[in-house]
Motif scaffolding. Sequence first.
Motif, PDB file in Angstrom:
ATOM      1  N   ILE A 248      35.611  44.201  50.453  1.00  0.00           N
ATOM      2  CA  ILE A 248      36.626  43.878  49.438  1.00  0.00           C
ATOM      3  C   ILE A 248      36.751  42.361  49.411  1.00  0.00           C
ATOM      4  CG2 ILE A 248      39.001  44.186  48.630  1.00  0.00           C
ATOM      5  CD1 ILE A 248      39.211  46.629  50.422  1.00  0.00           C
ATOM      6  N   LYS A 249      36.517  41.815  48.265  1.00  0.00           N
ATOM      7  CA  LYS A 249      36.524  40.360  48.106  1.00  0.00           C
ATOM      8  C   LYS A 249      37.872  39.771  48.533  1.00  0.00           C
ATOM      9  CE  LYS A 249      34.424  37.710  44.498  1.00  0.00           C
ATOM     10  NZ  LYS A 249      34.242  37.713  43.058  1.00  0.00           N
ATOM     11  N   LYS A 250      37.802  38.648  49.196  1.00  0.00           N
ATOM     12  CA  LYS A 250      39.010  37.933  49.633  1.00  0.00           C
ATOM     13  C   LYS A 250      39.961  37.745  48.444  1.00  0.00           C
ATOM     14  CE  LYS A 250      40.860  35.478  52.998  1.00  0.00           C
ATOM     15  NZ  LYS A 250      41.404  36.277  54.087  1.00  0.00           N
ATOM     16  N   ARG A 251      41.187  37.924  48.698  1.00  0.00           N
ATOM     17  CA  ARG A 251      42.275  37.750  47.726  1.00  0.00           C
ATOM     18  C   ARG A 251      42.403  38.904  46.728  1.00  0.00           C
ATOM     19  NH1 ARG A 251      41.472  32.389  48.862  1.00  0.00           N
ATOM     20  NH2 ARG A 251      39.709  32.147  47.479  1.00  0.00           N
ATOM     21  N   LEU A 252      41.481  39.889  46.820  1.00  0.00           N
ATOM     22  CA  LEU A 252      41.672  41.066  45.970  1.00  0.00           C
ATOM     23  C   LEU A 252      42.539  42.049  46.757  1.00  0.00           C
ATOM     24  CD1 LEU A 252      41.037  42.865  43.504  1.00  0.00           C
ATOM     25  CD2 LEU A 252      39.072  43.721  44.771  1.00  0.00           C
ATOM     26  N   GLU A 253      43.653  42.413  46.196  1.00  0.00           N
ATOM     27  CA  GLU A 253      44.564  43.307  46.902  1.00  0.00           C
ATOM     28  C   GLU A 253      44.330  44.756  46.480  1.00  0.00           C
ATOM     29  OE1 GLU A 253      46.515  43.658  49.457  1.00  0.00           O
ATOM     30  OE2 GLU A 253      45.819  41.631  49.928  1.00  0.00           O
ATOM     31  N   LEU A 254      43.715  45.532  47.360  1.00  0.00           N
ATOM     32  CA  LEU A 254      43.574  46.963  47.091  1.00  0.00           C
ATOM     33  C   LEU A 254      44.430  47.681  48.132  1.00  0.00           C
ATOM     34  CD1 LEU A 254      39.776  47.623  46.350  1.00  0.00           C
ATOM     35  CD2 LEU A 254      41.654  47.293  44.752  1.00  0.00           C
ATOM     36  N   ASP A 255      45.254  48.583  47.652  1.00  0.00           N
ATOM     37  CA  ASP A 255      46.185  49.262  48.540  1.00  0.00           C
ATOM     38  C   ASP A 255      45.773  50.733  48.635  1.00  0.00           C
ATOM     39  OD1 ASP A 255      48.305  49.445  50.142  1.00  0.00           O
ATOM     40  OD2 ASP A 255      49.843  49.307  48.578  1.00  0.00           O
ATOM     41  N   PHE A 256      45.612  51.213  49.861  1.00  0.00           N
ATOM     42  CA  PHE A 256      45.120  52.583  50.017  1.00  0.00           C
ATOM     43  C   PHE A 256      46.216  53.533  50.498  1.00  0.00           C
ATOM     44  CE2 PHE A 256      41.541  49.626  50.850  1.00  0.00           C
ATOM     45  CZ  PHE A 256      40.849  49.886  49.676  1.00  0.00           C
ATOM     46  N   PHE A 257      45.906  54.822  50.449  1.00  0.00           N
ATOM     47  CA  PHE A 257      46.918  55.821  50.787  1.00  0.00           C
ATOM     48  C   PHE A 257      47.081  56.059  52.290  1.00  0.00           C
ATOM     49  CE2 PHE A 257      46.578  57.183  46.330  1.00  0.00           C
ATOM     50  CZ  PHE A 257      47.926  57.351  46.049  1.00  0.00           C
TER      51      PHE A 257
END
Length: 423
Positions: A248-257
């Motif tokens: 996951i690219k730095k600064r990309l915010e992906l939020d998981f369950f």
Amino acid sequence: MNRIRQNIKKIDARTAFFLYYVHMHEVYLDWAATAIPDPFALQLQQEVCHEFYGNPSSSHNAGSKARGLLEQARSLLAGQLDCRSDELYFTAGATEANNMVVLSLVKQALTLKKEFSSYTVVISAIEHASLWEPVLTLKKLGFKVKKVYPDSRGIIRADSLVQALDKQTVMVIVMLINNETGAVQPVAELVQSVRNYSKTTGRKIIFHCDAVQAVGKIPFSLRELNVDSACLSAHKLGAAKGIGALFIKKRLELDFFYGGGGQERNKRPGTENTAGIYSFSKLVEKRQTSLQKNLESAGRVMNFLISELKKLSRVVLIPKQRAENDATHYSPYIISMAFPPLAGEVVVRVLNELNIYISTGSACHSHKKERTRVLESMGVPSSLAANAVRVSIGFQTTQADISAFLAAVKGTLSKLQQQTHGS
Ligand code: PLP
């Protein structure tokens, strides 16, 4: 055995030799499903497992030692893939990583209190089931889903992709190498066209790329591809099953369950398989070091296979235009073909009896329609798509393996094709 002896009596000496060869050996031509385990990775995993037995999250010395090895693995892998080590998260395989990325959109929409219908996801029609199925789940939940079809070569074109984008697009999914046809997707170019579109709307679009069939097999750099997220799988290279990584690219915010003990910086909690992860990273390093040599060797083997198959009138290559020496458009590790009118499952079963292992497309087809989805999306007629099988070679495949396969094609399969046509 009796059947083999009977066959041997009826055929020429060369074919007889290869039938004998396949009886003595298993001819494994299903490397895209999983690779034969690499002894180097197996041995390393076992050694490391004994010495670095601690839980990487434990605060005592055994834990810190395991944590050190895990982080060593992460930076080693990052170096091989050309990304930062804090951009990598270890997972239980590519299926998990792909599901995490797709379903993160549900969490995002819920957190931001956005309607699911205000999100569009654009997916290529040739993706693996581990992306296709979660995207279908999004669709059922109310997300807008748009499919992008490849051209007849099985390649997604930038203009087709751009046409599918709309102002609500939040994610685009295109793989690097298709696992059924071996078609190499022009990911860097596709990413650029998505970025250009994004500039006109001002809305960020996440570009996710499944790099499973590319890692350690063809040269690429995550930095140069400029994707936002990508997944890989250890067992496709010969390391342990059940291990993968998510970039996951730095600064990309992906939020998981997931919720749990906070491992993998809270993105993928659960005790890490330190030894498996370490041997996976070291195997990627090994594959990268010998990548060019392996690529050339796979190219020679694949060219031999293609040129021999082209001499046979009863064999159809898929796509038909697949040519020798076309490394720009196809991975030399994967090819699709058909032996009409034989159903793909029949071909797989007949070859299995001869100890030759191939598959009908991906190993993960849950139902019949899914089995032909990728090939039909390229315009392959459904009857031919149902005849299709995949041959995938690996780091140990020899010309003798291919000759054995060809002997079975010219002998047993050809005879069966004739009989089936006649009936
Ligand atoms: N993506 C592609 C292109 C694959 O070929 C596979 C394996 O079949 C996967 C994802 C799933 O990988 P894993 O077995 O690590 O879950």
